[in-house]
Design an enzyme around this catalytic site. Structure first.
Site, short mmCIF file in Angstrom:
data_model
loop_
_atom_site.label_atom_id
_atom_site.label_comp_id
_atom_site.label_asym_id
_atom_site.label_seq_id
_atom_site.Cartn_x
_atom_site.Cartn_y
_atom_site.Cartn_z
NE ARG A 37 -3.73 2.09 2.64
CZ ARG A 37 -3.50 3.26 3.25
NH1 ARG A 37 -2.32 3.49 3.81
NH2 ARG A 37 -4.44 4.19 3.30
CB SER A 106 -12.29 -1.70 1.83
OG SER A 106 -10.89 -1.78 1.73
CE LYS A 135 -7.74 2.96 3.83
NZ LYS A 135 -8.75 2.08 3.22
#
Length: 206
Positions: A37, A106, A135
């Protein structure tokens, strides 16, 4: 696939000198899945990093999942891709990647999880289950909702978001297949020991 300890990379948080080193140390500690990521990398940087990480994960026999980028996953022959709710539709990713690749999605609601399973997702990443700094726009997933989602689908499911040594024990009896962690492993001074500890705490509580 073993989802017990799903480790996500984060270039800004990692304590090691390189992402390859960080991933290798996590694998030595028992990481069972690695997700690349990197929200800020260019396409070329992402490709080069993915190639380097694939060489590391292959040595350990552990699957490499690429976040968001179906093209990068295909280019390096990664095990699969992880998609958010605003990314490429699962059906389109499947057409491109084929039946043999893993597609994770997700989800933060029961309807999102059920839709993902119907569309052919192989596993779910559900969260954020705790407050997280990686996030800034996540919807909270309570323990009750986590278990509702678990009961609503049949595919494997990992919890993600703010999971640390102090709270991982509260997830052990929820029926999930594993925990997805970022800073609890890659940001720690001893990445291998952090991975080992997180896996042990999730599996046995000790």
């Amino acid at each position: 696939m073993d989802y017990t300890l799903y480790v996500c990379t984060d270039r800004e948080l990692m304590s090691s000198a390189s992402m390859e080193e960080s991933v290798e140390l996590a694998l030595k500690g028992g990481a069972s899945v690695v997700q690349l990521r990197d929200k800020h990398a260019s396409g070329r940087q992402m490709y080069e990093t993915a190639l380097a990480l694939k060489a590391v994960t292959d040595r350990f026999g552990v699957p490499l999942i690429i976040n968001d980028r179906v093209d990068i996953a295909m280019a390096v022959d990664a095990a699969g891709v992880h998609l958010g709710q605003s990314d490429m539709p699962i059906e389109a990713a499947r057409r491109l990647m084929g039946a043999g690749k893993v597609i994770g999605v997700s989800a933060a609601r029961v309807d999102e999880a059920q839709a993902a399973e119907r569309a052919g997702a192989d596993y779910l990443g559900v969260g954020a289950v705790f407050a997280t700094g990686t996030k800034d726009n996540t919807r909270p997933v309570t323990r009750e909702l986590l278990m509702q989602i678990r009961d609503a689908v049949t595919i494997p499911m990992v919890a993600i978001g703010g999971i640390a040594a102090e709270n991982v024990g509260t997830l052990r009896d929820t029926g999930i297949n594993g925990i997805a962690v970022v800073s609890a492993v890659v940001a720690q001074p001893d990445v291998t020991e952090a991975a080992r500890r997180m896996r042990r705490l999730f599996e046995t509580g000790e």
